[in-house]
Design a protein around this motif. Structure first.
Motif, PDB file in Angstrom:
ATOM      1  N   HIS A  33       0.815  -1.210   0.000  1.00  0.00           N
ATOM      2  CA  HIS A  33       0.000   0.000   0.000  1.00  0.00           C
ATOM      3  C   HIS A  33       0.850   1.263   0.000  1.00  0.00           C
ATOM      4  O   HIS A  33       0.332   2.353  -0.157  1.00  0.00           O
ATOM      5  CB  HIS A  33      -0.939   0.011   1.209  1.00  0.00           C
ATOM      6  CG  HIS A  33      -2.056  -0.976   1.083  1.00  0.00           C
ATOM      7  ND1 HIS A  33      -3.140  -0.768   0.273  1.00  0.00           N
ATOM      8  CD2 HIS A  33      -2.243  -2.193   1.651  1.00  0.00           C
ATOM      9  CE1 HIS A  33      -3.967  -1.808   0.351  1.00  0.00           C
ATOM     10  NE2 HIS A  33      -3.434  -2.679   1.183  1.00  0.00           N
ATOM     11  N   TYR A  34       2.148   1.118   0.232  1.00  0.00           N
ATOM     12  CA  TYR A  34       2.998   2.286   0.120  1.00  0.00           C
ATOM     13  C   TYR A  34       3.027   2.739  -1.338  1.00  0.00           C
ATOM     14  O   TYR A  34       2.895   1.950  -2.261  1.00  0.00           O
ATOM     15  CB  TYR A  34       4.418   1.977   0.602  1.00  0.00           C
ATOM     16  CG  TYR A  34       4.507   1.595   2.067  1.00  0.00           C
ATOM     17  CD1 TYR A  34       3.537   2.032   2.970  1.00  0.00           C
ATOM     18  CD2 TYR A  34       5.535   0.794   2.528  1.00  0.00           C
ATOM     19  CE1 TYR A  34       3.605   1.682   4.302  1.00  0.00           C
ATOM     20  CE2 TYR A  34       5.616   0.446   3.874  1.00  0.00           C
ATOM     21  CZ  TYR A  34       4.645   0.891   4.752  1.00  0.00           C
ATOM     22  OH  TYR A  34       4.717   0.552   6.069  1.00  0.00           O
ATOM     23  N   SER A  53       4.746   6.322   2.263  1.00  0.00           N
ATOM     24  CA  SER A  53       3.350   5.904   2.342  1.00  0.00           C
ATOM     25  C   SER A  53       2.482   6.838   1.526  1.00  0.00           C
ATOM     26  O   SER A  53       2.779   8.016   1.352  1.00  0.00           O
ATOM     27  CB  SER A  53       2.888   5.906   3.801  1.00  0.00           C
ATOM     28  OG  SER A  53       1.511   5.670   3.879  1.00  0.00           O
ATOM     29  N   THR A  54       1.362   6.313   1.072  1.00  0.00           N
ATOM     30  CA  THR A  54       0.428   7.112   0.275  1.00  0.00           C
ATOM     31  C   THR A  54      -0.200   8.231   1.086  1.00  0.00           C
ATOM     32  O   THR A  54      -0.708   9.186   0.528  1.00  0.00           O
ATOM     33  CB  THR A  54      -0.690   6.218  -0.280  1.00  0.00           C
ATOM     34  OG1 THR A  54      -1.282   5.489   0.804  1.00  0.00           O
ATOM     35  CG2 THR A  54      -0.156   5.251  -1.291  1.00  0.00           C
ATOM     36  N   ARG A 353      -9.949   2.456   7.171  1.00  0.00           N
ATOM     37  CA  ARG A 353      -9.182   3.104   6.089  1.00  0.00           C
ATOM     38  C   ARG A 353     -10.089   3.704   5.014  1.00  0.00           C
ATOM     39  O   ARG A 353      -9.667   4.599   4.263  1.00  0.00           O
ATOM     40  CB  ARG A 353      -8.224   2.090   5.456  1.00  0.00           C
ATOM     41  CG  ARG A 353      -7.229   2.723   4.488  1.00  0.00           C
ATOM     42  CD  ARG A 353      -6.305   3.704   5.219  1.00  0.00           C
ATOM     43  NE  ARG A 353      -5.368   4.356   4.309  1.00  0.00           N
ATOM     44  CZ  ARG A 353      -5.610   5.499   3.692  1.00  0.00           C
ATOM     45  NH1 ARG A 353      -6.769   6.126   3.877  1.00  0.00           N
ATOM     46  NH2 ARG A 353      -4.710   6.034   2.887  1.00  0.00           N
ATOM     47  N   ALA A 490      -0.825  -1.276   9.032  1.00  0.00           N
ATOM     48  CA  ALA A 490       0.039  -1.022   7.881  1.00  0.00           C
ATOM     49  C   ALA A 490      -0.458  -1.750   6.641  1.00  0.00           C
ATOM     50  O   ALA A 490      -0.257  -1.286   5.519  1.00  0.00           O
ATOM     51  CB  ALA A 490       1.469  -1.445   8.199  1.00  0.00           C
ATOM     52  N   SER A 493      -2.369   0.684   4.985  1.00  0.00           N
ATOM     53  CA  SER A 493      -1.767   2.008   4.956  1.00  0.00           C
ATOM     54  C   SER A 493      -2.485   2.957   5.911  1.00  0.00           C
ATOM     55  O   SER A 493      -2.716   4.129   5.609  1.00  0.00           O
ATOM     56  CB  SER A 493      -1.787   2.586   3.536  1.00  0.00           C
ATOM     57  OG  SER A 493      -0.859   3.641   3.429  1.00  0.00           O
TER      58      SER A 493
END
Length: 638
Positions: A33-34, A53-54, A353, A490, A493
């Motif tokens: 997801h980074y 990270s996004t 999220r 994580a 993300s």
């Protein structure tokens, strides 16, 4: 938020294009997801890489970050919460900080204080700092070990990463550390600094390291948990605890990113949500549960949210999607974890999220304020302290010959066994004789006391409850609770923030007398007093559930076929006597005992083995399209 990896070579060599390509591949193994924003640095000794990270808030954090005319290079993963205070202390005319970046502030701080800078940080982090001029790599991990930091040291180089798979992918196959496996079967997690992979270790929480080319890496403690009970008026304690919690939540909400909070039916998450609402009235809360009576706190969470005046978004997990998510979850974990609660948190994070970038959670309250029921055990066994040693030896022999299940057997066993020989943490799976029966690499000289003994030696003068807290902080908290929380968030993300695990909160909690933790016949006694008037009364009076998961029932019904097939198909015959595990499963299904947690511990190792050793799941399946595991469910009526 992001991830990093780094290499320090013992001998000077400028990496060629092929070596750079291999190094860049390490970064690609970070949680998917980074974003695609990556940065690299190379010189004759060091290689550093970072993937952002996004939901990172700073464009300047496309790291590695350089400082002092490229004399120093940094990669940083986490958050620092006292940046404003530190900024005032270190900024001069010669040391200006161009952005609000945590990493840049740390760079200025490190220039001034060197490795002493780590003790000044209030936050959650893992960091590498390469001093190019002095040819020294520094690294550190936050005091409680919220963020992981892995390493492998060889004669040629030392490799570091924020995720283990960034290091282990370079080996032809995952070499299992059989010592770690033996301890895993006791603890249900691999106790730090070990990992399940041979030669890959973790930097200890509250430690920094120094690595010079051609020299062995050394670790040094910069922070240590210690308990110094202080007598004070109860109202004074209530005020101090409440003030510390408000401050801890406040600094963690100082962000433009959307922030939410997890909400179960317990005190820990509720007090976090209640305080957070005072700073952010429209905060959203998130809950998960199951459609089985006694295994869901959604209704309580909904009632709590309504009384607090906050939105609550809930999700009910089915047995089928629970088990389908397991391979993906194990991939994110890096090491096997047999805590069934990791799956509910995975789904809670997934739902959160969709609405927020950051989530507050209640981890650490039990360890700091005495929240586990077993912390009351020393009081219930107090009468044994008045019994002569010879009589206790006799009672221990009597308990040994009593049949299993006979009332009083466990009480006598615990009362005649010293704390350090019976308590290894909040969860204990297999006893030594059980492991010997089915673990083919079993070593009699490798008791779980090898892990807990040195810890007890450090706190032998403490009251029993403080000894238990110390053991849990250094085993259960890092190996289970924080591994679960950090990795599951994580995976989506989602940034984790845990206000209880704050140096200032711990400073107050560490001074509490034992009676304020487990007094009045309950747990977290003083925290309940702190919470009165702040959270609804129905939460204060409830029995603690946490994230209950009905695997005891599922293994007899919906998950029986899946579990049996996993055991049969697992290529772990060289490590385990699988017939023993199959017999344990059948005994559980025939109600000869509740062996669900022990079975689950073995199943999670077998699943980990399928993923990381047998390579039965390709990376694309695990990171992009979900897990298409072989699931065989049956109805409860079948």
């Amino acid at each position: 938020m992001g991830g990093f990896t780094g290499v320090i070579r013992n001998y000077p060599e400028i990496p060629d294009e092929e070596q750079k390509a291999v190094f860049k591949e390490q970064i690609q193994w970070l949680i998917h997801h980074y974003s695609d924003d990556e940065g690299y640095y190379y010189d004759k000794y060091a290689s550093l890489g970072f993937k952002r990270s996004t939901n990172s808030g700073y464009e300047s954090e496309l790291r590695p970050l350089t400082y002092e005319d490229e004399a120093m290079w940094f990669v940083f993963y986490g958050d620092i919460y006292n940046t404003e205070e530190l900024r005032q202390n270190v900024t001069t005319e010669d040391d200006t900080i161009a952005t609000e970046s945590d990493a840049e502030m740390l760079a200025v701080l490190f220039k001034k204080y060197q490795e002493q800078a780590f003790a000044l940080l209030r936050g959650t982090f893992a960091v590498l700092i390469w001093d190019k001029e002095q040819a020294i790599l520094y690294g550190a991990r936050d005091p409680f070990g919220i963020k992981p930091l892995f390493y492998r040291e060889t004669d040629e180089e030392a490799v570091f990463a924020s995720e283990k798979k960034c290091i282990s992918f370079m080996a032809e196959h995952e070499a299992i550390d059989t010592e770690a496996l033996q301890h895993y079967l006791s603890f249900q997690f691999v106790p730090e600094p070990m990992t399940m992979t041979d030669h890959i270790k973790k930097v200890a929480p509250g430690h920094y390291f120094i690595k010079k080319p051609g020299e062995k890496m050394t670790q040094h403690r910069y922070w240590q948990a210690s308990f110094t009970p202080v007598l004070a008026d109860k109202q004074n304690w209530i005020r101090r605890i409440r003030d510390s919690l408000y401050d801890s939540v406040k600094v963690r909400m100082n962000s433009d990113a959307p922030i939410g909070a997890f909400l179960s039916g317990g005190i820990d998450s509720t007090i976090m949500a209640a305080i957070a609402k005072e700073f952010k009235p429209d905060i959203k809360t998130f809950s998960v549960g199951f459609d089985r009576e006694g295994y869901s706190e959604i209704d309580v969470a909904k009632e709590t949210a309504a009384k607090l005046g906050v939105d609550n978004i809930a999700y009910r997990i089915t047995p089928e999607e629970y088990v389908k998510a397991l391979p993906k979850i194990m991939w994110y974990m890096d090491d096997p974890l047999a805590d069934p609660a990791c799956v509910p948190l995975y789904f809670a994070a997934r739902e959160a999220r969709k609405h927020v970038d950051v989530a507050l959670s209640g981890e650490g309250a039990d360890e700091l304020f005495g929240g586990y029921n077993i912390y009351r055990e020393p009081e219930s066994l107090k009468l044994f302290s008045y019994i002569p040693f010879t009589v206790k030896k006799l009672l221990k022999r009597v308990a040994a010959v009593m049949p299993e299940g006979v009332r009083g057997k466990s009480f006598l066993e615990r009362g005649t066994t010293p704390l350090r020989d019976r308590y290894i943490g909040n969860a204990k799976m297999f006893e030594e004789d059980e492991k010997q029966a089915f673990l083919k690499s079993f070593r009699k000289d490798l008791s779980y006391r090898e892990v807990t003994g040195p810890l007890y030696d450090q706190v032998s003068a403490y009251p029993f409850i403080n000894q238990m807290q110390y053991i849990d902080i250094h085993t259960w908290l890092t190996g289970d609770i924080l591994l679960n929380a950090d990795r599951m968030l994580a995976a989506h993300s989602l940034e984790l923030r845990v206000p209880f695990l704050d140096k200032e909160v711990f400073r107050v909690a560490s001074q509490l007398p034992p009676k304020l933790k487990t007094g009045n016949g309950t747990t977290k006694s003083i925290l309940r007093d702190v919470s009165r008037g702040l959270i609804p009364d129905h939460v204060l009076d409830r029995k603690k559930l946490g994230f209950p998961v009905p695997i005891r029932h599922w293994l007899k019904n919906e998950l029986y076929d899946w579990a049996k097939r996993l055991i049969q198909e697992s290529s772990t015959d060289h490590l385990l006597d699988k017939s023993y595990v199959l017999n344990l499963l059948e005994a559980h299904c025939q109600d000869k005992g509740d062996y669900s947690r022990k079975i689950w511990t073995v199943l999670m190792f077998m699943l980990w083995h399928q993923i990381f050793v047998e390579n039965q799941f390709d990376r694309e399946t695990l990171t992009q399209t979900g897990s298409d595991s072989k699931v065989f469910l049956r109805s409860e009526s079948s």
